[in-house]
Design an enzyme around this catalytic site. Sequence first.
Site, PDB file in Angstrom:
ATOM      1  N   GLY A  20       0.804  -1.206   0.000  1.00 10.83           N
ATOM      2  CA  GLY A  20       0.000   0.000   0.000  1.00 10.83           C
ATOM      3  C   GLY A  20       0.840   1.260   0.000  1.00 10.83           C
ATOM      4  O   GLY A  20       0.572   2.229  -0.710  1.00 10.83           O
ATOM      5  N   ARG A  24       7.193   1.921   1.205  1.00 11.72           N
ATOM      6  CA  ARG A  24       7.501   0.501   1.307  1.00 11.72           C
ATOM      7  C   ARG A  24       7.863  -0.055  -0.073  1.00 11.72           C
ATOM      8  O   ARG A  24       8.715  -0.929  -0.192  1.00 11.72           O
ATOM      9  CB  ARG A  24       6.336  -0.276   1.909  1.00 11.72           C
ATOM     10  CG  ARG A  24       6.736  -1.668   2.416  1.00 11.72           C
ATOM     11  CD  ARG A  24       5.589  -2.357   3.099  1.00 11.72           C
ATOM     12  NE  ARG A  24       5.074  -1.554   4.194  1.00 11.72           N
ATOM     13  CZ  ARG A  24       3.847  -1.642   4.670  1.00 11.72           C
ATOM     14  NH1 ARG A  24       2.979  -2.500   4.131  1.00 11.72           N
ATOM     15  NH2 ARG A  24       3.446  -0.887   5.674  1.00 11.72           N
ATOM     16  N   ARG A  43       1.288  11.143  -8.642  1.00 16.10           N
ATOM     17  CA  ARG A  43       0.783  11.338  -7.282  1.00 16.10           C
ATOM     18  C   ARG A  43       1.687  10.696  -6.223  1.00 16.10           C
ATOM     19  O   ARG A  43       1.239  10.329  -5.140  1.00 16.10           O
ATOM     20  CB  ARG A  43      -0.650  10.799  -7.145  1.00 16.10           C
ATOM     21  CG  ARG A  43      -1.642  11.451  -8.090  1.00 16.10           C
ATOM     22  CD  ARG A  43      -3.055  11.069  -7.751  1.00 16.10           C
ATOM     23  NE  ARG A  43      -3.994  11.685  -8.679  1.00 16.10           N
ATOM     24  CZ  ARG A  43      -5.291  11.830  -8.452  1.00 16.10           C
ATOM     25  NH1 ARG A  43      -5.811  11.404  -7.317  1.00 16.10           N
ATOM     26  NH2 ARG A  43      -6.083  12.395  -9.349  1.00 16.10           N
ATOM     27  N   ARG A  87      -0.570  -8.681  -3.628  1.00 15.59           N
ATOM     28  CA  ARG A  87      -0.594  -7.619  -2.621  1.00 15.59           C
ATOM     29  C   ARG A  87       0.290  -8.046  -1.456  1.00 15.59           C
ATOM     30  O   ARG A  87       0.225  -9.180  -0.975  1.00 15.59           O
ATOM     31  CB  ARG A  87      -2.024  -7.372  -2.146  1.00 15.59           C
ATOM     32  CG  ARG A  87      -2.092  -6.557  -0.853  1.00 15.59           C
ATOM     33  CD  ARG A  87      -3.454  -5.953  -0.597  1.00 15.59           C
ATOM     34  NE  ARG A  87      -3.671  -5.691   0.812  1.00 15.59           N
ATOM     35  CZ  ARG A  87      -3.037  -4.785   1.554  1.00 15.59           C
ATOM     36  NH1 ARG A  87      -2.078  -4.040   1.000  1.00 15.59           N
ATOM     37  NH2 ARG A  87      -3.315  -4.631   2.842  1.00 15.59           N
ATOM     38  N   SER A  90      -0.100  -4.990   5.346  1.00 13.01           N
ATOM     39  CA  SER A  90      -0.213  -5.218   6.779  1.00 13.01           C
ATOM     40  C   SER A  90      -1.666  -5.493   7.131  1.00 13.01           C
ATOM     41  O   SER A  90      -2.583  -5.149   6.379  1.00 13.01           O
ATOM     42  CB  SER A  90       0.306  -4.004   7.555  1.00 13.01           C
ATOM     43  OG  SER A  90      -0.422  -2.838   7.199  1.00 13.01           O
ATOM     44  N   ASP A 203      -0.555  -5.507  13.960  1.00 18.59           N
ATOM     45  CA  ASP A 203      -1.121  -5.243  15.287  1.00 18.59           C
ATOM     46  C   ASP A 203      -2.175  -6.294  15.595  1.00 18.59           C
ATOM     47  O   ASP A 203      -2.770  -6.882  14.690  1.00 18.59           O
ATOM     48  CB  ASP A 203      -1.725  -3.842  15.370  1.00 18.59           C
ATOM     49  CG  ASP A 203      -2.773  -3.589  14.314  1.00 18.59           C
ATOM     50  OD1 ASP A 203      -3.970  -3.649  14.640  1.00 18.59           O
ATOM     51  OD2 ASP A 203      -2.425  -3.341  13.142  1.00 18.59           O
ATOM     52  N   ARG A 216       6.597  -0.977  10.735  1.00 16.11           N
ATOM     53  CA  ARG A 216       5.770  -1.510   9.646  1.00 16.11           C
ATOM     54  C   ARG A 216       6.507  -1.404   8.325  1.00 16.11           C
ATOM     55  O   ARG A 216       6.445  -2.275   7.474  1.00 16.11           O
ATOM     56  CB  ARG A 216       4.449  -0.744   9.556  1.00 16.11           C
ATOM     57  CG  ARG A 216       3.507  -0.999  10.700  1.00 16.11           C
ATOM     58  CD  ARG A 216       2.188  -0.278  10.473  1.00 16.11           C
ATOM     59  NE  ARG A 216       1.348  -0.317  11.657  1.00 16.11           N
ATOM     60  CZ  ARG A 216       0.028  -0.337  11.627  1.00 16.11           C
ATOM     61  NH1 ARG A 216      -0.601  -0.329  10.478  1.00 16.11           N
ATOM     62  NH2 ARG A 216      -0.662  -0.361  12.732  1.00 16.11           N
TER      63      ARG A 216
END
Length: 237
Positions: A20, A24, A43, A87, A90, A203, A216
């Site tokens: 996402g 990352r 973007r 994908r 997290s 989490d 993360r």
Amino acid sequence: MTPHINAKDGAFAKTVLMPGDPLRAKLLADTFLENAELVTDVRNIYGYTGTYKGVPVSVMASGMGMPSIGIYSWELFSFYGVENIIRIGSAGSYSAQLDVLDVVLAKEAYSESSFAKTLSGYDKDTIIPSKSVNDVIIQAAKDADIECKLARVHSSDVFYTKESWQDIHARTKCDCVEMEAFALFHNANVLGKNAACLLTISDSFVNKRELTSDERQNSFKNMMTVALEAAIRLYQK
């Protein structure tokens, strides 16, 4: 080019790994890919193509939520010849069986979202990923000696809700929650492509453990290794 991707034709590999977070995506490209080249940055949604152990692999951010991954995955599948999207994200755990840093592979995605119905009239609440890609991922994890737990994933349209996690867990029968897999799987099904979803538990609602934002971004090495090893196998198929 498309309205949301400014890469040239042929810029993407057959398999795209899709986190996402744009940072990352950059981390994965910088850390794992050889000769990684930035191929799109509209973007600040970064996309890179390089090689891993000599095999072409791309990584591109999806942004957050189903509308965002819906746009990017559709354009990659439809206009750039991408065959497989994995994908890599997290998730929050609803189950004591999934703890922080566990690697999870979605066996199905449940959602209350209207994404699939609006797109194509699909009115069921559960979508499965591509079995062939999941099988490859499971074998790649075994070969890398990394435990990969299968789970029913809740793809939520909202991050904040008044409903308790206990009630959501009971209602959805899901093991963990994220926000994108349902839309990705549906796009792949509609377009005759392949999609899967690998997650790292960041989490736990059960034991209240959680990673920081920096953790993360930097602590998902096992998930990335499994995804990259799967990309090699998909290239060879």
